[in-house]
Scaffold this motif. Structure first.
Motif, short mmCIF file in Angstrom:
data_model
loop_
_atom_site.label_atom_id
_atom_site.label_comp_id
_atom_site.label_asym_id
_atom_site.label_seq_id
_atom_site.Cartn_x
_atom_site.Cartn_y
_atom_site.Cartn_z
N PRO A 70 0.61 -1.27 0.05
CA PRO A 70 0.08 0.17 -0.08
C PRO A 70 1.08 0.90 -0.05
N GLU A 71 1.91 1.21 0.73
CA GLU A 71 2.67 2.41 0.84
C GLU A 71 3.15 2.89 -0.43
N TYR A 72 3.36 2.02 -1.62
CA TYR A 72 4.21 2.44 -2.72
C TYR A 72 3.41 2.20 -3.72
N ARG A 73 1.61 2.38 -3.55
CA ARG A 73 1.24 2.99 -4.90
C ARG A 73 1.22 3.93 -4.96
N ARG A 74 0.42 4.03 -6.40
CA ARG A 74 0.00 5.77 -7.32
C ARG A 74 1.93 5.85 -7.56
N GLN A 75 2.18 5.41 -7.04
CA GLN A 75 3.73 5.61 -8.43
C GLN A 75 3.75 5.08 -9.14
N GLY A 76 3.27 3.95 -9.73
CA GLY A 76 3.97 3.52 -11.23
C GLY A 76 4.08 2.44 -11.37
N LEU A 77 4.41 1.49 -9.97
CA LEU A 77 4.48 -0.40 -10.00
C LEU A 77 3.92 -0.93 -10.40
N GLY A 78 2.86 -0.87 -10.24
CA GLY A 78 1.42 -1.46 -10.83
C GLY A 78 2.12 -1.69 -12.22
N SER A 79 1.81 -0.64 -12.67
CA SER A 79 1.76 0.07 -14.24
C SER A 79 2.87 -0.50 -14.90
N ALA A 80 3.79 -0.77 -14.03
CA ALA A 80 5.59 -0.77 -14.95
C ALA A 80 5.18 -2.40 -14.92
N LEU A 81 4.92 -3.01 -13.76
CA LEU A 81 4.12 -4.31 -14.04
C LEU A 81 4.26 -4.86 -14.84
N MET A 82 2.57 -4.51 -14.91
CA MET A 82 1.90 -4.86 -16.36
C MET A 82 2.00 -5.01 -17.84
N ALA A 83 3.02 -3.37 -17.94
CA ALA A 83 3.97 -3.94 -18.80
C ALA A 83 4.65 -4.90 -19.47
N THR A 84 5.61 -5.15 -18.27
CA THR A 84 6.38 -6.19 -18.28
C THR A 84 5.53 -7.59 -18.93
N ALA A 85 4.34 -7.77 -18.10
CA ALA A 85 3.86 -8.55 -18.42
C ALA A 85 3.27 -9.15 -19.73
N GLU A 86 2.93 -7.75 -20.54
CA GLU A 86 2.20 -7.91 -21.68
C GLU A 86 3.69 -8.48 -22.69
N ARG A 87 4.52 -7.79 -22.69
CA ARG A 87 6.36 -7.59 -23.40
C ARG A 87 6.45 -9.50 -23.57
N TYR A 88 5.69 -9.47 -22.38
CA TYR A 88 6.73 -11.07 -22.08
C TYR A 88 5.16 -11.95 -23.04
N ALA A 89 4.37 -11.44 -22.62
CA ALA A 89 3.47 -12.53 -23.30
C ALA A 89 3.39 -12.35 -24.54
N LYS A 90 3.62 -11.10 -25.22
CA LYS A 90 3.64 -11.33 -26.40
C LYS A 90 5.19 -12.06 -27.33
N THR A 91 6.68 -11.93 -26.60
CA THR A 91 7.25 -12.99 -27.04
C THR A 91 6.33 -14.65 -27.04
N LYS A 92 5.74 -14.79 -26.45
CA LYS A 92 5.24 -15.78 -26.27
C LYS A 92 4.43 -16.34 -27.64
N GLY A 93 3.87 -15.55 -27.64
CA GLY A 93 2.37 -15.21 -29.34
C GLY A 93 1.38 -15.46 -28.66
N ASP A 94 1.02 -14.92 -27.39
CA ASP A 94 -0.27 -14.77 -26.79
C ASP A 94 -0.75 -13.82 -26.84
N ARG A 95 -2.16 -13.77 -27.71
CA ARG A 95 -3.51 -13.06 -28.13
C ARG A 95 -3.61 -11.93 -26.85
N GLN A 96 -3.59 -12.60 -25.49
CA GLN A 96 -4.55 -12.16 -24.53
C GLN A 96 -3.98 -12.26 -23.46
N ILE A 97 -4.28 -11.39 -22.62
CA ILE A 97 -3.62 -11.80 -20.91
C ILE A 97 -5.34 -11.38 -20.29
N THR A 98 -5.27 -12.60 -19.58
CA THR A 98 -6.61 -12.21 -18.41
C THR A 98 -5.96 -11.73 -17.05
N LEU A 99 -7.06 -12.14 -15.80
CA LEU A 99 -6.98 -11.50 -14.50
C LEU A 99 -8.17 -11.98 -14.15
#
Length: 138
Positions: A79-108
């Motif tokens: 909580p004390e580290y939220r709203r600093q872009g960390l979650g967005s950076a993690l999500m961007a990393t996951a999306e890049r990784y998924a694309k390298t695997k050939g994925d066309r979607q990510i679910t949660l």
């Protein structure tokens, strides 16, 4: 593996924020079942090496198309580290990784009572796709 106990700690933190009255002893079993070398895990560390966030990515199968795709098992930032872009950076990393695997979607999955998380994911253009329904049996 050192990541396993730390991931379990973050799983507990995540669920206990929304449901503090629950013990979540079953999370160890979930972790043992799904955490493998094929499920990548990213950590966010401070300059002092304190771990303050993580993203655990797994696999799922689209029930309509049958295509395998990436599925986010856990995204958690303390909580004390939220709203600093960390979650967005993690999500961007996951999306890049998924694309390298050939994925066309990510679910949660996001709980209906977690409006903050829903707003966050929608700001990243994630949209509801299905509704998980349940009935508590007496």
């Amino acid at each position: 593996m050192i990541d396993r106990p730390l991931l379990l700690k973050f799983l507990h933190r995540s669920y206990q924020e929304l449901y503090p009255e629950t013990g979540f002893d079953h999370l160890r079993t979930t972790l043992n079942h799904y955490f493998t070398v094929d499920t990548p895990l990213w950590w966010v560390r401070t300059e002092t090496e304190q771990v303050v966030g993580c993203l655990w990515l797994g696999n799922s199968v689209d029930q309509i198309s049958g295509d395998r795709h990436s599925h986010i098992f856990l995204l958690y930032v303390m909580p004390e580290y939220r709203r600093q872009g960390l979650g967005s950076a993690l999500m961007a990393t996951a999306e890049r990784y998924a694309k390298t695997k050939g994925d066309r979607q990510i679910t949660l999955q996001v709980f209906t009572n977690n409006q903050t998380a829903q707003s966050f994911y929608q700001s990243l253009t994630y949209q509801p796709h299905a509704i998980l329904m349940r009935k508590i049996l007496p």
